[in-house]
Design a protein around this motif. Structure first.
Motif, PDB file in Angstrom:
ATOM      1  N   ILE A 116     -14.685   2.974   1.828  1.00 17.24           N
ATOM      2  CA  ILE A 116     -16.203   2.345   2.642  1.00 17.24           C
ATOM      3  C   ILE A 116     -15.946   0.949   3.422  1.00 17.24           C
ATOM      4  N   SER A 117     -15.468   0.109   2.940  1.00 22.70           N
ATOM      5  CA  SER A 117     -14.246  -0.982   4.068  1.00 22.70           C
ATOM      6  C   SER A 117     -14.264  -1.090   4.906  1.00 22.70           C
ATOM      7  N   SER A 118     -13.028   0.167   3.750  1.00 22.52           N
ATOM      8  CA  SER A 118     -12.525   0.239   5.250  1.00 22.52           C
ATOM      9  C   SER A 118     -12.816   0.903   6.471  1.00 22.52           C
ATOM     10  N   LYS A 119     -14.230   1.054   6.457  1.00 17.55           N
ATOM     11  CA  LYS A 119     -14.814   2.181   7.699  1.00 17.55           C
ATOM     12  C   LYS A 119     -15.402   1.140   8.275  1.00 17.55           C
ATOM     13  N   MET A 120     -15.628  -0.126   7.754  1.00 13.59           N
ATOM     14  CA  MET A 120     -16.409  -1.526   8.231  1.00 13.59           C
ATOM     15  C   MET A 120     -15.791  -2.199   8.991  1.00 13.59           C
ATOM     16  N   GLY A 121     -14.447  -2.176   8.951  1.00 14.31           N
ATOM     17  CA  GLY A 121     -13.784  -3.689   9.045  1.00 14.31           C
ATOM     18  C   GLY A 121     -13.220  -3.138  10.619  1.00 14.31           C
ATOM     19  N   ALA A 122     -11.886  -3.886  10.912  1.00  9.24           N
ATOM     20  CA  ALA A 122     -11.326  -3.458  12.255  1.00  9.24           C
ATOM     21  C   ALA A 122     -10.853  -2.334  11.741  1.00  9.24           C
ATOM     22  N   HIS A 123     -10.955  -2.191  13.831  1.00  9.56           N
ATOM     23  CA  HIS A 123     -10.032  -0.380  13.808  1.00  9.56           C
ATOM     24  C   HIS A 123     -10.115  -0.606  15.329  1.00  9.56           C
ATOM     25  N   TYR A 124      -9.233   0.590  15.937  1.00 11.99           N
ATOM     26  CA  TYR A 124      -8.482   0.754  17.101  1.00 11.99           C
ATOM     27  C   TYR A 124      -9.063   2.098  17.940  1.00 11.99           C
ATOM     28  N   HIS A 125      -9.080   2.512  18.771  1.00 12.85           N
ATOM     29  CA  HIS A 125      -9.767   3.271  19.919  1.00 12.85           C
ATOM     30  C   HIS A 125      -7.885   4.213  20.272  1.00 12.85           C
ATOM     31  N   CYS A 126      -7.436   5.273  20.379  1.00 12.57           N
ATOM     32  CA  CYS A 126      -7.139   5.756  21.752  1.00 12.57           C
ATOM     33  C   CYS A 126      -7.253   6.183  23.073  1.00 12.57           C
ATOM     34  N   ILE A 127      -6.608   5.497  23.531  1.00  9.06           N
ATOM     35  CA  ILE A 127      -6.733   5.540  25.334  1.00  9.06           C
ATOM     36  C   ILE A 127      -6.409   7.259  25.800  1.00  9.06           C
ATOM     37  N   ILE A 128      -6.052   8.135  25.149  1.00 13.83           N
ATOM     38  CA  ILE A 128      -6.186   8.764  25.334  1.00 13.83           C
ATOM     39  C   ILE A 128      -6.544  10.116  25.013  1.00 13.83           C
TER      40      ILE A 128
END
Length: 597
Positions: A41-53
């Motif tokens: 749960i904490s990992s989902k609420m932290g920083a993340h990235y979205h692929c532009i492709i």
């Protein structure tokens, strides 16, 4: 048990990343004491990235780099980029004066397109078309040049509506513009000649009767080079900005009694917003005045006159128009040093009073005056401290309009159904004659007999050689010698230079009369008066500024009265010159008490 531990240790040594991951999880549980569910749960609420492709969500940066690298290895990024860049918006097709023209995207922004098309210049194109149609009545066929074609709209209108009376050449230096011009010719089903090789449309595209239309020659060449190589009867210059770089080439090979039209769009310098640019391009000193638009027109005419004189040619100004977006000057060319000398004499300097807005052209003379500002009718140079006047120019000091040619243009606009331009041409006719707009009769071919530049022009169906000369040629050398005499005798009948803005000379605390009534009051006083296209609130008159203000003061009412008590306008035919002079002297005392507003 020992063998199992040794195998685990070997595996951990071989995979250092697994060791780091396990140690991170153990350490995290030791210090936080949280469950594995709480970790997710904490990992989902932290920083993340979205692929532009593919728009996938990735938590760590290192995983993101590997994810994108896999897309690159599969070739997915390259194929999508090419597909996006290859898609171009289709060209738009516009229609103006029954002529279709294909324009590129962003066609109205010069910085984003090679073929610039300005819909706001429709008035300019119609003026030039009426000019060419009037010239075609004198002699035909005419060799015409549109030196800066862009989309080719102007040359297409010439060829489509005038037919075999003109031989049109459309030129542009840009290769994309030349290709677009050829496509527009095919779009309007006109024949194209490129590099002296005729390319005709197929029979299934051409309709009946269109084979008789004149050919359009499309050239890709520098305008200066083209005008040096060939001779033309009609040349139109419309570069982006000033036209001074092309004037010498235009007058080099222009035929006798031909016409050169110049469109200048550098209005920031001509309208005194960039005075240093006007000095650089035109060698002219200007300031912002109430008659700045006519000042701009006279600046361009002076530059045209100097270029013609350098080629031993003179000019006769047919009309000069200065509107919001452009300054258009159309002149007729007269060959010979005599005409060039007469033209050069009409380039003079203007003395402008910066205090009362009085103006006068500097007198010719070889003697140097101690104080040239004394030539002004006002007394500001003696009553005000410091320098009250400034010298502007060089400017064109003669007439800006030819009444006979404007009437022929009006007839052509009626003949071709150009309703948008007729109001402007009528205003130019009234301004050229300096008469108020009374009952206006539409000109017909029977009443368009005239003499321009000492040359009789054929404008009717009457082909009697005693009255007119066909093909626009001179009857003999006698007309050349009488040109100067005719111009001297017509000075008194020319329209007065410049105009006054009625709001600029308004009186504080007074209600001015309506513009139409004020024109009647000036006409009653015996002065020539008309409106001007340069300024909707401008008044062109031969009345001195002192009497102009006097009449304006006489028919103005105080603001507190709540209205204007204007009397009935009496006809001016009963007034004599002595009465007008006496009235002006009586009003002079009232006007002298007025301060500069």
């Amino acid at each position: 048990m020992q063998e199992t531990n040794s195998l685990v240790h070997c595996a951990l040594r071989k995979n250092s990343e697994l060791v780091i991951a396990i140690s991170f999880v153990v350490t995290f549980k030791i210090y936080t004491g949280k469950s594995r569910l709480n970790l997710k749960i904490s990992s989902k609420m932290g920083a993340h990235y979205h692929c532009i492709i593919c728009s996938a969500t990735i938590t760590r940066r290192t995983d993101m780099l590997g994810h994108v690298r896999r897309h690159v290895n599969k070739g997915e990024t390259k194929s999508k980029y090419i597909a996006a860049s290859a898609a171009k918006p289709p060209n738009e097709i516009l229609k103006e004066a029954d002529t279709d023209v294909q324009v590129c995207p962003n066609y109205s922004i010069p910085q984003k397109t090679d073929s610039y098309f300005n819909p706001k210049m429709k008035l300019n194109r119609q003026l030039i078309f009426c000019t060419l149609a009037a010239l075609a009545k004198e002699r035909k066929p005419l060799e015409c040049l549109d030196a800066f074609g862009a989309t080719g709209i102007m040359g297409l209108q010439w060829a489509k509506h005038l037919g075999n009376a003109v031989k049109v050449t459309i030129n542009d230096l840009n290769e994309n513009s030349v290709t677009l011009i050829q496509e527009n010719c095919h779009l309007n089903k006109l024949k194209v000649v490129v590099d002296s090789k005729e390319k005709e449309e197929s029979d299934d595209i051409l309709e009946e009767g269109e084979e008789n239309l004149g050919n359009i020659k499309v050239t890709k060449m520098d305008a200066n080079v083209l005008m040096h190589l060939r001779s033309f009867d009609f040349i139109h210059l419309d570069p982006f900005g000033t036209s001074v770089n092309y004037l010498d080439s235009a007058f080099r090979n222009i035929r006798n009694l031909g016409i050169v039209s110049v469109t200048s769009t550098d209005i920031s310098s001509l309208y005194a917003k960039a005075q240093h640019v006007a000095r650089r391009h035109y060698g002219c000193n200007i300031v912002r005045t109430e008659y700045y638009k006519e000042l701009a027109a006279r600046i361009v005419v002076a530059a045209v006159a100097r270029a013609a004189a350098r080629c031993n040619k003179g000019i006769e100004v047919l009309f000069a128009v200065a509107l919001e977006h452009f300054v258009l000057v159309v002149v007729r060319v007269l060959r010979g040093p005599t005409s060039a000398d007469e033209t050069a004499k009409k380039i003079q300097y203007l003395i402008h009073c910066q205090w009362c807005e009085e103006r006068i052209f500097q007198k010719d003379g070889n003697m140097v005056e101690e104080n040239p500002y004394r030539q002004l009718p006002c007394n500001c140079h003696g009553s005000m401290p410091g320098k009250t006047a400034i010298e502007l120019g060089p400017l064109w000091s003669s007439s800006l309009f030819n009444t006979g040619f404007l009437k022929r243009m009006l007839f052509e606009s009626l003949h071709h159904g150009l309703d948008d331009i007729q109001t402007l041409i009528k205003t130019l006719i009234f301004e050229s004659e300096c008469t108020p707009q009374s009952q206006f009769s539409v000109p017909t071919p029977s009443n368009l007999k005239q003499e321009e530049c000492g040359v009789f022009i054929k404008t009717t169906d009457d082909t009697t050689p005693d009255n007119y000369i066909a093909q626009g040629k001179r009857k003999g050398n006698e007309t050349v010698t009488t040109l100067a005499k005719r111009q001297k005798t017509d000075v008194s009948t020319e329209h007065p230079p410049f105009y006054y803005n009625i709001h600029r000379h308004s009186i504080k605390g007074m209600n001015m009369p309506k513009l139409k009534k004020f024109l009647c009051y000036l006409s009653q006083a015996g002065f020539r008066v008309s409106r001007t296209h340069f300024d909707p609130m401008g008044v062109r008159t031969d009345a001195p500024l002192m009497q102009f203000k006097s009449i304006l003061l006489k028919y103005s009412t105080p603001t507190y009265t709540g209205g204007q008590s204007e009397g009935h306008v009496q006809p001016a035919s009963e007034d004599t010159v002595a009465d007008r002079v006496e009235m002006s002297m009586n009003d002079k005392a009232e006007a002298s008490s007025c301060r500069r507003w």
